[in-house]
Design an enzyme around this catalytic site. Sequence first.
Site, PDB file in Angstrom:
ATOM      1  N   SER A   1      -1.470   0.009  -7.920  1.00  0.00           N
ATOM      2  CA  SER A   1      -0.914  -0.589  -9.143  1.00  0.00           C
ATOM      3  C   SER A   1      -1.791  -1.747  -9.628  1.00  0.00           C
ATOM      4  O   SER A   1      -2.062  -1.888 -10.828  1.00  0.00           O
ATOM      5  CB  SER A   1       0.496  -1.123  -8.876  1.00  0.00           C
TER       6      SER A   1
ATOM      7  N   GLY B   1       0.615   8.683 -13.773  1.00  0.00           N
ATOM      8  CA  GLY B   1       1.666   8.168 -14.656  1.00  0.00           C
ATOM      9  C   GLY B   1       1.372   6.739 -15.084  1.00  0.00           C
ATOM     10  O   GLY B   1       1.644   6.349 -16.226  1.00  0.00           O
TER      11      GLY B   1
ATOM     12  N   SER C   1      11.644   0.322 -14.328  1.00  0.00           N
ATOM     13  CA  SER C   1      10.344   0.977 -14.198  1.00  0.00           C
ATOM     14  C   SER C   1       9.249   0.035 -14.679  1.00  0.00           C
ATOM     15  O   SER C   1       9.228  -0.376 -15.834  1.00  0.00           O
ATOM     16  CB  SER C   1      10.321   2.260 -15.038  1.00  0.00           C
TER      17      SER C   1
ATOM     18  N   GLN D   1       6.291   0.799 -15.135  1.00  0.00           N
ATOM     19  CA  GLN D   1       5.418   1.480 -16.107  1.00  0.00           C
ATOM     20  C   GLN D   1       5.970   1.309 -17.517  1.00  0.00           C
ATOM     21  O   GLN D   1       5.216   1.062 -18.456  1.00  0.00           O
ATOM     22  CB  GLN D   1       5.276   2.953 -15.732  1.00  0.00           C
TER      23      GLN D   1
ATOM     24  N   ASP E   1       8.276   4.267  -3.930  1.00  0.00           N
ATOM     25  CA  ASP E   1       7.190   5.161  -3.505  1.00  0.00           C
ATOM     26  C   ASP E   1       7.203   5.412  -1.992  1.00  0.00           C
ATOM     27  O   ASP E   1       6.490   6.297  -1.503  1.00  0.00           O
ATOM     28  CB  ASP E   1       5.830   4.584  -3.906  1.00  0.00           C
TER      29      ASP E   1
ATOM     30  N   LYS F   1       9.069  11.784 -10.246  1.00  0.00           N
ATOM     31  CA  LYS F   1       7.773  11.324  -9.738  1.00  0.00           C
ATOM     32  C   LYS F   1       6.786  12.506  -9.788  1.00  0.00           C
ATOM     33  O   LYS F   1       7.029  13.487 -10.468  1.00  0.00           O
ATOM     34  CB  LYS F   1       7.948  10.764  -8.321  1.00  0.00           C
TER      35      LYS F   1
ATOM     36  N   ARG G   1      10.945  14.418  -5.833  1.00  0.00           N
ATOM     37  CA  ARG G   1      10.810  14.038  -4.416  1.00  0.00           C
ATOM     38  C   ARG G   1      12.108  14.171  -3.631  1.00  0.00           C
ATOM     39  O   ARG G   1      12.069  14.117  -2.398  1.00  0.00           O
ATOM     40  CB  ARG G   1      10.223  12.628  -4.299  1.00  0.00           C
TER      41      ARG G   1
ATOM     42  N   ARG H   1       2.066  11.552  -1.878  1.00  0.00           N
ATOM     43  CA  ARG H   1       2.935  10.813  -0.950  1.00  0.00           C
ATOM     44  C   ARG H   1       3.686  11.761  -0.006  1.00  0.00           C
ATOM     45  O   ARG H   1       4.008  11.409   1.122  1.00  0.00           O
ATOM     46  CB  ARG H   1       3.903   9.911  -1.711  1.00  0.00           C
TER      47      ARG H   1
END
Length: 430
Positions: free
Chosen positions: A23, A94, A167, A169, A319, A346, A350, A393
């Site tokens: 990040s 993303g 989020s 993002q 994550d 994701k 997931r 991941r």
Amino acid sequence: MNVNIEKQTKPLLGEMVVPGDKSISHRSIMLGAIAKGTTSITNFLKGADCIATIDCFRQMGVTIEERNDIITVTGGGLRGLKQPVGILEVGNSGTTTRLLSGILCGQNFKSILSGDASLNKRPMNRIINPLSQMGGDIVSIKKNGCAPLEINAAKLHGIDYLSKVSSAQVKSAVLLAGLYADAPTSVTEKVLSRNHTEIMLKAFGGNVSTEDTYDGTTISVTPADELYASEIDVPGDISSAAYFIAAALLIPGSELLIKNVGINDTRAGFLQAVLKMGGDLTLLNALTSGGEAKADILVRHSKLKGTTIGGKLIPSLIDEIPILAVLAAYAEGETVIKDAAELKVKETNRIDTVCDNLKNMGAFVTPTEDGMIITGKEAGLTGAVIDPKFDHRIAMAFSIAGLIAKGETTIKDGHCVDVSFPEFFTYFKQ
Ligand code: S3P
């Protein structure tokens, strides 16, 4: 590339470092590219996602070079980007897509962003909506709320945005667009998501403030005349450290020191969850540098117990849920993971990829609408063929599961780890 993994009986002993934080690496390129002057970055993560960010800015005329493991980014200022000749290819990333969209909405040229098959299925209305409210001209070309996205020149207005999801993002896309708006912009989140953008914007001379409000946490940014180059030393990625912390917790006799790991509160929920499960973790040499907290993490083999992971903790460990699920499969009793519906959007869904693969290995796991329930199994897991569906991941979490499972585990398409940790299997073998 299939990777075969055998049960590991020798303890993990010694010291290691993990690569730079994904990040923070993305943000260092992005802010360097829109700042005036030359930004230098040490311990940058050379994973496929961050390379996609570099390639996009190179296409917009920014000089990005590497010498002696130092990345330099020479930006032409807030309005110094040039119209890209082709499509901006964001690959699997993303973070690149959403943060870059915020910046592109403030430019006076047209651009198109597109990614791989997984990226082009991920929800983009979460950024299209607030950026459009700001006056941004951003559309999903296929009108399905996903990339490819087309962005055209527009005048941006400041807004006060109440985000539906915690989020980083989404928050970062709006704050970055806010730099180009005609008035201050704020984003309110019920639970504060990772705050690397806010921290780094300040280092580049941006005017950002954070306050606790009735609705949660509100982050405000004022439009900027200019940002100025900075020096960024990227801490080790806690998301990458998590796999080796898990391995040391699970393998009897292990004692491992992972040095220089970012432990920013908005990211370190994994450590809290492990402590709740009875994990033996000690932080050493803690310090804050460039606004980011870091420390060495000493981890010892531990007998884990089940717990509940949910609520405010979720954004700070989102994550790490795949590897937490692996730990839960070895913990005594039941672990409930809830309030984590974001897992569905994701790199893969997931909830499904974790539950399906855990079941393959013989674990007791039930998927739920917003997480999963796992009952630890004293007899342990059994090796299996793991299909991570190209999700980095999932591949890494199940490699660790394979280390302690009986028999052999095969991770299909192991190269998908390149997205965030290209040297993962080299470290893993060591
Ligand atoms: C990221 C934020 C998180 C995280 C992703 C990286 C970032 O996504 O899952 O791996 O760098 O801002 P969301 O912001 O969508 O939760």
